[in-house]
Design a protein around this motif. Structure first.
Motif, PDB file in Angstrom:
ATOM      1  N   VAL A   5      -1.077   6.715   9.107  1.00  0.00           N
ATOM      2  CA  VAL A   5      -0.107   6.467   8.043  1.00  0.00           C
ATOM      3  C   VAL A   5      -0.643   6.914   6.684  1.00  0.00           C
ATOM      4  O   VAL A   5       0.057   7.553   5.899  1.00  0.00           O
ATOM      5  CB  VAL A   5       0.293   4.984   8.001  1.00  0.00           C
ATOM      6  CG1 VAL A   5       1.106   4.666   6.744  1.00  0.00           C
ATOM      7  CG2 VAL A   5       1.087   4.617   9.254  1.00  0.00           C
ATOM      8  N   VAL A   6      -1.886   6.590   6.401  1.00  0.00           N
ATOM      9  CA  VAL A   6      -2.479   6.974   5.117  1.00  0.00           C
ATOM     10  C   VAL A   6      -2.634   8.487   5.021  1.00  0.00           C
ATOM     11  O   VAL A   6      -2.483   9.081   3.941  1.00  0.00           O
ATOM     12  CB  VAL A   6      -3.838   6.260   4.919  1.00  0.00           C
ATOM     13  CG1 VAL A   6      -4.555   6.777   3.680  1.00  0.00           C
ATOM     14  CG2 VAL A   6      -3.629   4.751   4.834  1.00  0.00           C
ATOM     15  N   ALA A   7      -2.932   9.126   6.131  1.00  0.00           N
ATOM     16  CA  ALA A   7      -2.948  10.596   6.254  1.00  0.00           C
ATOM     17  C   ALA A   7      -3.846  11.270   5.226  1.00  0.00           C
ATOM     18  O   ALA A   7      -3.548  12.362   4.747  1.00  0.00           O
ATOM     19  CB  ALA A   7      -1.524  11.135   6.134  1.00  0.00           C
ATOM     20  N   GLY A   8      -4.945  10.607   4.888  1.00  0.00           N
ATOM     21  CA  GLY A   8      -5.910  11.225   3.990  1.00  0.00           C
ATOM     22  C   GLY A   8      -5.480  11.307   2.534  1.00  0.00           C
ATOM     23  O   GLY A   8      -6.152  11.950   1.719  1.00  0.00           O
ATOM     24  N   GLN A   9      -4.387  10.665   2.167  1.00  0.00           N
ATOM     25  CA  GLN A   9      -3.917  10.735   0.781  1.00  0.00           C
ATOM     26  C   GLN A   9      -4.822   9.962  -0.171  1.00  0.00           C
ATOM     27  O   GLN A   9      -4.908  10.287  -1.362  1.00  0.00           O
ATOM     28  CB  GLN A   9      -2.484  10.218   0.684  1.00  0.00           C
ATOM     29  CG  GLN A   9      -1.482  11.028   1.481  1.00  0.00           C
ATOM     30  CD  GLN A   9      -1.440  12.489   1.050  1.00  0.00           C
ATOM     31  OE1 GLN A   9      -1.648  12.809  -0.126  1.00  0.00           O
ATOM     32  NE2 GLN A   9      -1.203  13.378   2.000  1.00  0.00           N
ATOM     33  N   SER A  56      -1.601   4.411  13.906  1.00  0.00           N
ATOM     34  CA  SER A  56      -2.690   3.673  13.282  1.00  0.00           C
ATOM     35  C   SER A  56      -2.561   3.734  11.763  1.00  0.00           C
ATOM     36  O   SER A  56      -1.836   4.576  11.209  1.00  0.00           O
ATOM     37  CB  SER A  56      -4.032   4.263  13.697  1.00  0.00           C
ATOM     38  OG  SER A  56      -4.197   5.556  13.129  1.00  0.00           O
ATOM     39  N   LYS A  57      -3.279   2.877  11.095  1.00  0.00           N
ATOM     40  CA  LYS A  57      -3.332   2.915   9.636  1.00  0.00           C
ATOM     41  C   LYS A  57      -3.873   4.254   9.152  1.00  0.00           C
ATOM     42  O   LYS A  57      -3.384   4.818   8.159  1.00  0.00           O
ATOM     43  CB  LYS A  57      -4.202   1.762   9.124  1.00  0.00           C
ATOM     44  CG  LYS A  57      -4.408   1.754   7.622  1.00  0.00           C
ATOM     45  CD  LYS A  57      -5.246   0.554   7.214  1.00  0.00           C
ATOM     46  CE  LYS A  57      -5.672   0.647   5.773  1.00  0.00           C
ATOM     47  NZ  LYS A  57      -6.472  -0.526   5.354  1.00  0.00           N
ATOM     48  N   ALA A  75      -7.633   1.560   0.819  1.00  0.00           N
ATOM     49  CA  ALA A  75      -6.225   1.288   1.133  1.00  0.00           C
ATOM     50  C   ALA A  75      -6.072  -0.041   1.856  1.00  0.00           C
ATOM     51  O   ALA A  75      -5.400  -0.139   2.900  1.00  0.00           O
ATOM     52  CB  ALA A  75      -5.649   2.429   1.953  1.00  0.00           C
ATOM     53  N   THR A  76      -6.668  -1.076   1.306  1.00  0.00           N
ATOM     54  CA  THR A  76      -6.524  -2.408   1.896  1.00  0.00           C
ATOM     55  C   THR A  76      -5.106  -2.931   1.756  1.00  0.00           C
ATOM     56  O   THR A  76      -4.735  -3.924   2.385  1.00  0.00           O
ATOM     57  CB  THR A  76      -7.498  -3.382   1.211  1.00  0.00           C
ATOM     58  OG1 THR A  76      -7.237  -3.383  -0.209  1.00  0.00           O
ATOM     59  CG2 THR A  76      -8.941  -2.973   1.460  1.00  0.00           C
ATOM     60  N   TRP A  77      -4.322  -2.275   0.956  1.00  0.00           N
ATOM     61  CA  TRP A  77      -2.931  -2.669   0.707  1.00  0.00           C
ATOM     62  C   TRP A  77      -1.969  -2.149   1.777  1.00  0.00           C
ATOM     63  O   TRP A  77      -0.793  -2.499   1.778  1.00  0.00           O
ATOM     64  CB  TRP A  77      -2.487  -2.165  -0.670  1.00  0.00           C
ATOM     65  CG  TRP A  77      -2.843  -0.723  -0.927  1.00  0.00           C
ATOM     66  CD1 TRP A  77      -4.028  -0.244  -1.425  1.00  0.00           C
ATOM     67  CD2 TRP A  77      -2.024   0.422  -0.675  1.00  0.00           C
ATOM     68  NE1 TRP A  77      -3.998   1.129  -1.512  1.00  0.00           N
ATOM     69  CE2 TRP A  77      -2.774   1.564  -1.063  1.00  0.00           C
ATOM     70  CE3 TRP A  77      -0.740   0.604  -0.183  1.00  0.00           C
ATOM     71  CZ2 TRP A  77      -2.284   2.859  -0.962  1.00  0.00           C
ATOM     72  CZ3 TRP A  77      -0.237   1.892  -0.082  1.00  0.00           C
ATOM     73  CH2 TRP A  77      -1.012   3.007  -0.476  1.00  0.00           C
ATOM     74  N   VAL A  78      -2.462  -1.314   2.697  1.00  0.00           N
ATOM     75  CA  VAL A  78      -1.645  -0.767   3.777  1.00  0.00           C
ATOM     76  C   VAL A  78      -1.958  -1.492   5.080  1.00  0.00           C
ATOM     77  O   VAL A  78      -3.132  -1.719   5.409  1.00  0.00           O
ATOM     78  CB  VAL A  78      -1.904   0.737   3.973  1.00  0.00           C
ATOM     79  CG1 VAL A  78      -1.070   1.276   5.144  1.00  0.00           C
ATOM     80  CG2 VAL A  78      -1.592   1.519   2.712  1.00  0.00           C
ATOM     81  N   SER A  79      -0.911  -1.836   5.842  1.00  0.00           N
ATOM     82  CA  SER A  79      -1.121  -2.356   7.190  1.00  0.00           C
ATOM     83  C   SER A  79      -0.026  -1.810   8.092  1.00  0.00           C
ATOM     84  O   SER A  79       1.015  -1.345   7.626  1.00  0.00           O
ATOM     85  CB  SER A  79      -1.104  -3.892   7.212  1.00  0.00           C
ATOM     86  OG  SER A  79       0.153  -4.389   6.814  1.00  0.00           O
ATOM     87  N   VAL A  80      -0.279  -1.855   9.387  1.00  0.00           N
ATOM     88  CA  VAL A  80       0.717  -1.422  10.370  1.00  0.00           C
ATOM     89  C   VAL A  80       1.021  -2.589  11.290  1.00  0.00           C
ATOM     90  O   VAL A  80       0.193  -3.476  11.503  1.00  0.00           O
ATOM     91  CB  VAL A  80       0.240  -0.200  11.174  1.00  0.00           C
ATOM     92  CG1 VAL A  80       0.054   1.000  10.266  1.00  0.00           C
ATOM     93  CG2 VAL A  80      -1.033  -0.510  11.935  1.00  0.00           C
ATOM     94  N   SER A  81       2.240  -2.585  11.841  1.00  0.00           N
ATOM     95  CA  SER A  81       2.663  -3.657  12.731  1.00  0.00           C
ATOM     96  C   SER A  81       3.502  -3.073  13.852  1.00  0.00           C
ATOM     97  O   SER A  81       4.331  -2.188  13.620  1.00  0.00           O
ATOM     98  CB  SER A  81       3.469  -4.706  11.957  1.00  0.00           C
ATOM     99  OG  SER A  81       3.976  -5.704  12.821  1.00  0.00           O
ATOM    100  N   ALA A  82       3.293  -3.568  15.067  1.00  0.00           N
ATOM    101  CA  ALA A  82       4.069  -3.078  16.210  1.00  0.00           C
ATOM    102  C   ALA A  82       5.498  -3.607  16.195  1.00  0.00           C
ATOM    103  O   ALA A  82       6.389  -3.015  16.821  1.00  0.00           O
ATOM    104  CB  ALA A  82       3.380  -3.480  17.508  1.00  0.00           C
ATOM    105  N   GLY A 108       4.487   9.434  13.519  1.00  0.00           N
ATOM    106  CA  GLY A 108       3.936  10.514  12.706  1.00  0.00           C
ATOM    107  C   GLY A 108       4.326  10.453  11.239  1.00  0.00           C
ATOM    108  O   GLY A 108       3.882  11.291  10.445  1.00  0.00           O
ATOM    109  N   SER A 109       5.129   9.467  10.838  1.00  0.00           N
ATOM    110  CA  SER A 109       5.546   9.345   9.436  1.00  0.00           C
ATOM    111  C   SER A 109       4.386   8.849   8.580  1.00  0.00           C
ATOM    112  O   SER A 109       3.617   7.970   8.997  1.00  0.00           O
ATOM    113  CB  SER A 109       6.729   8.393   9.313  1.00  0.00           C
ATOM    114  OG  SER A 109       7.846   8.902  10.002  1.00  0.00           O
TER     115      SER A 109
END
Length: 462
Positions: free
Chosen positions: A425-429, A421-422, A435-442, A386-387
């Motif tokens: 994380v982006v949370a509508g900001q 999910s991405k 936001a191609t500069w954001v990624s998530v990893s398990a 949730g962060s």
């Protein structure tokens, strides 16, 4: 008494072995005998590496100089242990304001206790030897103890990985015998004294290009910072650990771990540890000073706080949040009312560690008030589900980029280790498509974030 007894016992042992026949003792056996004698003499001192090193040096010298120096070896070891365990205390200031107006050196054979505002004035340089321990007296509000390098003053605080310079509170029981580890403090202790402040003549995004530093009572000339020289030199800080800081003068007027205002790129700030601030870890107001290799741990507010058109680079940083931390980053733009003074910062190669027991979730960072700069290669690990990002100002946000550009806020290569999910994380900001500069990893990817191998000397990584 102990020294004489040990020397007599050792002499007796040598006489016994010489009865009836000649006995030859080689260098290794002799070294072992002397080592044992010196170690026994130090039995009442703390069992630390620093005292062990002093004992070894004394014993080795005794063997090199012959058995006649055993008494001297024991005395040298005792003297060295005493100096490490009970160093002289030198008081600097008695509350109020104490000015340093000429070149001054604080040596590593004493503990230096600051009390009040210790101000290195224009034209003076404060040199602090490697390994020196400096303590700040307790005090709240206007009475908080602070070391201030005023405009035109300089600090020359050059430690080493083996002997960092330590700033801590007066009630920290650390002495030289303890090395870099306090016997009574932990990384979670906060707000026990003021902080270190460096002020310079660099360009500042404030009205008239000048301001008074927060956290210090106003009305003094030494609180001012700002000018026209972004290459100015306010000195050197290398291998410095600043601990348990952040006393507030008043609500919203706090001290940090390390504060810099209008400090230029001619200043060297590298290999820094900031532990246990009751406010921000580091806060920089304007200027163009570069900060390299910094650990910021267990702060209450923000890890890295940039304001007033800061135009330098922060490179290779590790930020460790406490459970009550606000954000990893709080970054603002210029405060010059006509936007005549702009500055584009760079923050790169950062690893941010979260907390499973975090009190809030929008802790990745806030970029606000027309912030302009470039944020690159930031890795978020150990954050609870949730962060998210805290906020990004739409006025200057320009999506993915590769470098700074005037008036623009760019990002590249932000990785969050999370099951979220991405979109979460982006949370509508920002618009997710940008936001191609954001990624998530398990799992934690290799080669991302800070190079932590350079931080073995710090309290957090040691």
């Amino acid at each position: 008494m102990k020294k004489s007894f040990l020397a007599l016992a050792l002499s007796g042992a040598m006489l016994i072995t010489s009865c009836e026949q000649e006995v030859v003792i080689d260098d290794a056996q002799l070294q072992s005998i002397v080592d044992a004698a010196v170690a026994a003499a130090l039995a009442n001192y703390p069992n630390t590496q620093e005292i062990a090193d002093a004992a070894a040096a004394a014993a080795t010298a005794a063997v090199a100089n012959g058995l006649g120096d055993i008494d001297s070896a024991i005395q040298e070891a005792l003297d060295a242990a005493e100096a490490l365990t009970n160093p002289p205390l030198v008081r600097v200031g008695t509350g109020g304001v104490t000015e340093i107006t000429s070149d001054t050196t604080w040596t590593n054979d004493k503990i230096w206790l600051m009390d009040g505002k210790i101000v290195v004035e224009d034209g003076a340089t404060l040199t602090i030897e490697e390994g020196t321990i400096v303590k700040g007296s307790a005090g709240t509000g206007a009475n908080a103890t602070v070391l201030i390098i005023a405009k035109g003053g300089k600090i020359n605080a050059v430690g080493t990985a083996e002997k960092p310079i330590i700033f801590t509170d007066a009630n920290d029981q650390i002495v030289y015998a303890n090395g870099t580890t306090s016997p009574n403090r932990s990384a979670t202790d906060k707000g026990l004294w003021g902080s270190v402040i460096i002020l310079g003549n660099g360009v500042v995004g404030a009205a008239n290009g000048e301001a008074n530093i927060e956290g210090v009572v106003s009305g003094y000339e030494f609180t001012k910072y700002g000018g026209s020289d972004n290459t100015e030199d306010s000195g050197v800080m290398k291998y410095v650990s600043i601990r348990h800081t952040g006393t507030a003068v008043s609500p919203g007027n706090e001290l940090q771990g390390l504060t810099m205002g209008g400090v230029g790129s001619g200043t060297t700030i590298e290999n820094i540890e900031l532990v246990g601030s009751e406010d921000d870890g580091i806060e920089i107001f304007g200027g163009a000073v570069n900060v390299t290799n910094i650990v910021i741990a267990n702060f209450d507010d923000d890890g890295i706080d940039l304001d007033q058109a800061y135009a330098g680079t922060i490179s290779n940083a590790v930020v460790i949040l406490a459970s009550g931390s606000d954000t990893a980053f709080e970054i603002d733009g210029t405060e010059e009312p006509n936007d005549a003074i702009l500055g584009e910062y760079t923050v790169e190669n950062v690893t941010v560690y979260g907390r499973a027991d975090a009190a809030k979730f929008d802790t990745f960072g806030n970029w606000k008030s027309d912030a302009t700069g470039f944020n690159d290669n930031v890795l978020f690990v150990d954050f609870p589900t949730g962060s998210t990002l805290g906020g990004i100002d739409a006025d200057t946000y320009a999506g993915a980029g590769t470098a700074t550009a005037e008036g623009k806020l760019f990002f590249r290569d932000f990785v969050a280790v999370t099951a979220d999910s991405k979109t979460d994380v982006v949370a509508g900001q920002v618009e997710e498509a940008s936001a191609t500069w954001v990624s998530v990893s398990a799992s934690r990817p290799s080669g991302k974030g800070a190079d932590e191998s350079v931080f073995a000397w710090t309290q957090f990584f040691n």
